[in-house]
Design an enzyme around this catalytic site. Structure first.
Site, PDB file in Angstrom:
ATOM      1  N   ALA A  80      64.527   9.235 112.502  1.00 15.07           N
ATOM      2  CA  ALA A  80      63.246   8.706 113.260  1.00 15.07           C
ATOM      3  C   ALA A  80      62.853   9.820 114.187  1.00 15.07           C
ATOM      4  CB  ALA A  80      63.595   7.549 114.088  1.00 15.07           C
ATOM      5  N   GLY A 111      67.187   7.905 109.871  1.00 18.80           N
ATOM      6  CA  GLY A 111      65.932   6.993 109.112  1.00 18.80           C
ATOM      7  C   GLY A 111      65.542   7.900 108.068  1.00 18.80           C
ATOM      8  N   GLU A 153      73.266   8.527 113.825  1.00 20.43           N
ATOM      9  CA  GLU A 153      72.772   7.715 114.989  1.00 20.43           C
ATOM     10  C   GLU A 153      73.775   7.592 116.225  1.00 20.43           C
ATOM     11  OE1 GLU A 153      71.934   7.030 111.869  1.00 20.43           O
ATOM     12  OE2 GLU A 153      69.765   6.305 111.681  1.00 20.43           O
ATOM     13  N   GLU A 190      67.867   6.721 105.355  1.00 22.84           N
ATOM     14  CA  GLU A 190      67.511   5.264 104.966  1.00 22.84           C
ATOM     15  C   GLU A 190      66.453   4.882 104.344  1.00 22.84           C
ATOM     16  OE1 GLU A 190      67.628   4.465 109.605  1.00 22.84           O
ATOM     17  OE2 GLU A 190      68.883   2.832 108.838  1.00 22.84           O
TER      18      GLU A 190
HETATM   19  N1  3HC Z   1      63.079  13.600 116.501  1.00 26.26           N
HETATM   20  C1  3HC Z   1      62.274  14.429 117.134  1.00 26.26           C
HETATM   21  N2  3HC Z   1      62.785  15.731 117.280  1.00 26.26           N
HETATM   22  C2  3HC Z   1      63.769  16.111 116.703  1.00 26.26           C
HETATM   23  C3  3HC Z   1      64.556  15.327 115.805  1.00 26.26           C
HETATM   24  C4  3HC Z   1      64.440  13.996 115.785  1.00 26.26           C
HETATM   25  N3  3HC Z   1      65.009  13.284 115.045  1.00 26.26           N
HETATM   26  N4  3HC Z   1      65.526  16.219 115.492  1.00 26.26           N
HETATM   27  C5  3HC Z   1      65.289  17.458 115.740  1.00 26.26           C
HETATM   28  N5  3HC Z   1      64.366  17.342 116.407  1.00 26.26           N
HETATM   29  C6  3HC Z   1      63.656  18.605 117.316  1.00 26.26           C
HETATM   30  C7  3HC Z   1      64.779  19.163 118.054  1.00 26.26           C
HETATM   31  O1  3HC Z   1      64.331  18.580 119.558  1.00 26.26           O
HETATM   32  C8  3HC Z   1      64.318  20.660 118.438  1.00 26.26           C
HETATM   33  O2  3HC Z   1      63.204  20.863 119.072  1.00 26.26           O
HETATM   34  P1  3HC Z   1      62.702  22.075 120.054  1.00 26.26           P
HETATM   35  O3  3HC Z   1      62.425  22.970 118.828  1.00 26.26           O
HETATM   36  O4  3HC Z   1      61.465  21.720 120.466  1.00 26.26           O
HETATM   37  O5  3HC Z   1      63.993  22.175 120.909  1.00 26.26           O
HETATM   38  C9  3HC Z   1      63.720  20.946 116.699  1.00 26.26           C
HETATM   39  O6  3HC Z   1      63.517  19.597 116.237  1.00 26.26           O
HETATM   40  C10 3HC Z   1      64.686  21.408 115.999  1.00 26.26           C
HETATM   41  O7  3HC Z   1      65.964  20.988 116.103  1.00 26.26           O
HETATM   42  P2  3HC Z   1      67.348  21.687 116.274  1.00 26.26           P
HETATM   43  O8  3HC Z   1      67.253  22.860 117.151  1.00 26.26           O
HETATM   44  O9  3HC Z   1      68.277  20.685 116.466  1.00 26.26           O
HETATM   45  O10 3HC Z   1      67.508  22.366 114.797  1.00 26.26           O
HETATM   46  P3  3HC Z   1      68.676  22.600 113.849  1.00 26.26           P
HETATM   47  O11 3HC Z   1      68.367  23.355 112.277  1.00 26.26           O
HETATM   48  O12 3HC Z   1      69.688  23.331 114.671  1.00 26.26           O
HETATM   49  O13 3HC Z   1      69.072  21.099 113.249  1.00 26.26           O
HETATM   50  C11 3HC Z   1      69.056  18.791 112.600  1.00 26.26           C
HETATM   51  C12 3HC Z   1      68.369  20.203 112.750  1.00 26.26           C
HETATM   52  C13 3HC Z   1      70.272  18.802 111.824  1.00 26.26           C
HETATM   53  C14 3HC Z   1      68.061  18.032 111.779  1.00 26.26           C
HETATM   54  C15 3HC Z   1      69.237  18.416 113.942  1.00 26.26           C
HETATM   55  O14 3HC Z   1      67.820  18.702 114.732  1.00 26.26           O
HETATM   56  C16 3HC Z   1      69.659  17.080 114.117  1.00 26.26           C
HETATM   57  O15 3HC Z   1      70.571  16.646 114.048  1.00 26.26           O
HETATM   58  N6  3HC Z   1      68.590  16.143 114.626  1.00 26.26           N
HETATM   59  C17 3HC Z   1      68.921  14.879 114.886  1.00 26.26           C
HETATM   60  C18 3HC Z   1      69.116  13.893 113.623  1.00 26.26           C
HETATM   61  C19 3HC Z   1      69.218  12.407 114.088  1.00 26.26           C
HETATM   62  O16 3HC Z   1      69.999  12.200 114.831  1.00 26.26           O
HETATM   63  N7  3HC Z   1      68.755  11.586 113.311  1.00 26.26           N
HETATM   64  C20 3HC Z   1      68.722  10.117 113.618  1.00 26.26           C
HETATM   65  C21 3HC Z   1      67.593   9.905 114.572  1.00 26.26           C
HETATM   66  S1  3HC Z   1      67.738   8.239 115.285  1.00 26.26           S
HETATM   67  C22 3HC Z   1      67.129   7.412 113.827  1.00 26.26           C
HETATM   68  O17 3HC Z   1      66.814   7.841 112.731  1.00 26.26           O
HETATM   69  C23 3HC Z   1      67.111   5.819 113.957  1.00 26.26           C
HETATM   70  C24 3HC Z   1      66.735   5.059 112.644  1.00 26.26           C
HETATM   71  O18 3HC Z   1      68.246   4.651 112.109  1.00 26.26           O
HETATM   72  C25 3HC Z   1      65.939   3.989 112.789  1.00 26.26           C
END
Ligand code: 3HC
Ligand code: NAI
Length: 690
Positions: free
Chosen positions: A66, A105, A128, A108
């Site tokens: 998400a 997400g 998450e 998912e």
């Molecule tokens: N939403 C918004 N921005 C995000 C994001 C997300 N889910 N994931 C990454 N970003 C942004 C980061 O803030 C960063 O922004 P910046 O360049 O402005 O600082 C940019 O994307 C690049 O991210 P990373 O520096 O972390 O890049 P990496 O290549 O090192 O890692 C990644 C990539 C493995 C995808 C890592 O970003 C990550 O783990 N992201 C989060 C994944 C996550 O937690 N997903 C679950 C979200 S909650 C959800 O899905 C709820 C659902 O169940 C309903």
């Protein structure tokens, strides 16, 4: 090709609709992506020429979750749930084509597709929990149906990912594509259509759900220590229990309820804040992204003691050759021996292979001469904390290091500018402050001197990532950011025991707050005799007296605590007696001290010190202080860090409390920092400075 939104487009190739998401950098499920998927699926369903759909992403990854930046604002239509329902119930097959990481997400979304194909490097996870959440779009109910509850428990409570081969073996991925993913996915879709393969919905699978009733409680016990204080792991477990015990739709209702609860709570707020804090820390406003970097191919480390050994392991772990220099052969042998033993222990736990042990040890060379560091690109000094010694070493390095080599000190509190002044190249000098144990702790405090070059800063920030550390750039002051904030906490802890709280009572409050150990456990671990000597000891503090009794901390089996053979700390009657006598000598009357007072007196001075650090420009942002304390000292991430914690209490409240203790103790150090006072007057918080 038709643009559906600015984040998605649709093309139809011989009966196969290809829906491509393009929302860099990680294809998060922003509003435009959700709308694009909805429109793309609806158009494909309405088009009789379309027989199947492929969902694929442009750029470096499949959907990584998400869009976390949307969490703080009102939900925007279409919501993810109706979009996923539309996909799952589609009358034509949908195939997810996955590369990079399918996370949260994103996974998912893949799980409501009827089939999943991936390239060989794809990874899958529901992280998450690391945001203080649980998967809120059906992941808690669908993942256990595919990989089984036991694996789902492990993945969802840790955020761990699995690779393509494992996902294939588990049935999460139907086919691994060796060549071009898009082509492979289209050809898979054609086979599904040609063979008339029935559409399988993950929600209808239940073959893997039969498990032993004891699974959940056993699992809870196994992660209890690691997840102490966190809500989200337990909530994830409850959802998987619901998946096992309830019909799918009822399980979904449990997921929705628990997701809402976590999302509206302080832990998830703190952990979401921290997700961005960590990423912000890597950005240095006056060091542009395109600043050239100095290639680091070989590293030198001076000192094979506690820190030098751990520091060297970081390099060897990622394949960088290191030369460690010591003064004497026995010190060198001891240092190299400890490194090998550490690797052997890790291998014994199955975390690395015996080959890895040999490869890593093979990358580390010992030497008794700094001249052997002449060809190093980066040299890290980790000798005793003594300015004269460090200056002597840096003046020698100045003579032998190749031009442009980075000369770094691991000093924990000394003036990096003064160290740099011993060289003719202060622009090459920087502090690289690792935390103990240096091969384990994630934080690297990078200390920028007045003259440190931007290329040197840029190189060190990138190098930190390469050796898997989280870097925070700070300025020069005694103790930098982390230790400078620690000092006032230790001062208060030491005063509290002279006012009536016993060491274990102070520590209990800090541990219950979420710290990995209390102030006195930490002192015992570090050794009470740092900076103490028997010849000069005047018995002026409790610490002096403990050292005089040869209670020098864990290493002597006794310090503020008594330690058993397993190094468990036990409150010591000897120490209690010593404290009472010492307080009496000083004319102090001991009183009952509440847990609230202990907490406030330990934590609020840290916040105040953090505010001063910001005011002086030693840290770039409040969130950098939080990253330092979470990764360097184990501050509970579900409280965000000391500055986020202050924001969550409210700065007015923090200031009132600081003044209360100023009045009570008559100690001027409680005076709230002018920056904090100004922010409070303007109705702002620390986060407004980020
Ligand atoms: N939403 C918004 N921005 C995000 C994001 C997300 N889910 N994931 C990454 N970003 C942004 C980061 O803030 C960063 O922004 P910046 O360049 O402005 O600082 C940019 O994307 C690049 O991210 P990373 O520096 O972390 O890049 P990496 O290549 O090192 O890692 C990644 C990539 C493995 C995808 C890592 O970003 C990550 O783990 N992201 C989060 C994944 C996550 O937690 N997903 C679950 C979200 S909650 C959800 O899905 C709820 C659902 O169940 C309903
Ligand atoms: P240590 O005492 O374990 O190791 C220092 C090593 O340096 C010894 O093995 C000694 O023989 C060697 N040494 C001394 N002079 C030398 C010289 N001229 N040439 C080569 N080697 C020499 O000390 P520790 O704990 O590793 O600390 C090293 C530095 O790291 C200090 O500046 C300390 O403040 C800092 N630091 C220590 C942390 C800790 O928790 N121990 C945490 C972060 C920083």
């Amino acid at each position: 090709m038709t643009a559906l939104t600015d984040m998605a487009d649709l093309s139809i190739e011989d009966g196969i609709a290809v829906l491509t998401i393009n929302n860099p950098p990680v294809n998060a499920l922003s509003q435009g992506v959700r709308q694009g998927i909805k429109d793309g699926v609806e158009q494909s369903l309405a088009n009789d020429d379309v027989k199947a759909m492929v969902l694929i992403c442009a750029g470096r990854t499949f959907i990584a979750g998400a869009d976390i930046t949307e969490f703080a604002s009102a939900p925007k239509e279409p919501g993810l749930h109706p979009v996923l329902e539309l996909m799952e119930n589609a009358s034509k097959p949908i195939i997810a084509a996955i590369h990079g990481t399918a996370l949260g997400g994103g996974l998912e979304t893949a799980l409501v597709c009827h089939f999943r194909v991936s390239d060989t490097g794809a990874r899958f996870g529901l992280p998450e929990v690391n945001l203080g959440l649980l998967p809120g779009a059906g992941g808690t109910q669908r993942l256990p149906r595919v990989v089984g509850p036991a694996k789902a428990l492990a993945m969802m409570t840790s955020g761990a990912q699995i690779g393509a081969a494992e996902a294939h073996a588990d049935g999460l991925v139907d086919e691994i594509v060796e060549g071009d993913l898009r082509e492979g996915a289209i050809s898979f879709a054609r086979r599904v259509v040609a063979d008339n393969v029935p559409l399988s919905r993950v929600r209808d699978r239940d073959a893997k759900l039969a498990v032993d009733a004891s699974l959940f409680d056993d699992f809870r016990k196994s992660i209890a220590r690691k997840t102490r204080g966190f809500l989200a792991p337990e909530y994830n477990i409850r959802c998987i229990e619901a998946a096992v015990n309830l019909p799918f739709d009822e399980g979904m209702a449990v997921e929705a309820e628990l997701f809402r609860e976590l999302m509206s709570g302080p832990q998830s707020r703190a952990q979401q804040y921290f997700f961005f804090a960590e990423r912000q820390a890597g950005k240095v406003p006056d060091v542009p992204r395109d600043t050239p970097e100095i290639p680091i191919k070989k590293v030198g480390v001076i000192g094979a003691g506690t820190m030098g050994g751990g520091i060297s392991m970081n390099m060897a772990n990622v394949g960088i050759p290191v030369t460690i220099v010591e003064t004497k052969q026995d010190a060198l042998d001891r240092g190299l021996g400890i490194i090998r033993k550490n690797y052997e222990n890790t291998a014994a736990k199955g975390r690395i292979s015996q080959d890895d042990v040999e490869t890593r040890c093979g990358l580390i060379t010992g030497s008794l001469s700094v001249d052997d560091l002449a060809d190093c690109d980066l040299i890290i000094e980790a000798v005793f904390e003594n300015m004269d010694l460090k200056k002597d070493i840096f003046s020698r390095l100045d003579k032998i290091a190749k031009p442009g080599a980075i000369l770094a000190s691991n000093t924990s509190a000394l003036d990096v500018n003064e160290i740099a002044s011993a060289t003719s190249r202060p622009e090459s000098v920087i502090g690289l402050h690792f935390f103990s144990p240096a091969n384990v702790m994630k934080l690297l405090e990078i200390v920028r001197g007045d003259a440190t070059g931007k290329d040197v800063i840029k190189t060190c920030m990138s190098f930190a990532k390469r050796i898997k550390k989280v870097a925070v750039l700070v300025g020069v002051c005694p103790g930098f950011v982390g230790n400078r904030i620690l000092f006032p906490r230790q001062t208060q802890a030491n005063q509290l025991i002279l006012e009536g709280a016993m060491p274990h009572e102070v520590d209990k409050v800090l541990v219950e707050f979420g710290m990995p150990m209390g102030a006195f456990q930490m002192s015992d671990l570090a050794g009470l005799d740092i900076g103490w000597s028997a010849e000069t000891s005047k018995g002026e503090t409790i610490r002096d007296r403990l050292c005089e009794m040869d209670r020098r901390g864990q290493k002597t089996g006794a310090g503020f605590y008594d330690y058993d053979e397993k190094r468990n700390p036990n409150p010591s009657p000897v120490v209690e007696k010593l404290i009472r006598e010492f307080a009496a000598e000083q004319g102090k009357t001991l009183r009952d001290i509440s847990e609230e007072e202990i907490l406030q007196r330990c934590i609020y001075p840290m916040i105040n010190e953090g505010a001063k650090i910001l005011e002086e420009g030693i840290a770039i942002r409040a969130s950098d202080i939080d990253v330092t304390w979470v990764y360097g000292y184990g501050w509970p991430v579900y409280r965000g860090g000391p500055m986020h914690y202050a924001d969550s209490i409210g700065l007015d409240e923090v200031i009132t409390t600081l003044r209360k203790y100023q009045e009570m103790t008559g100690d001027a150090s409680w005076e709230p920092s002018p920056l904090m006072v100004r922010l409070a007057q303007e109705g702002k918080n620390f986060s407004s400075l980020n």
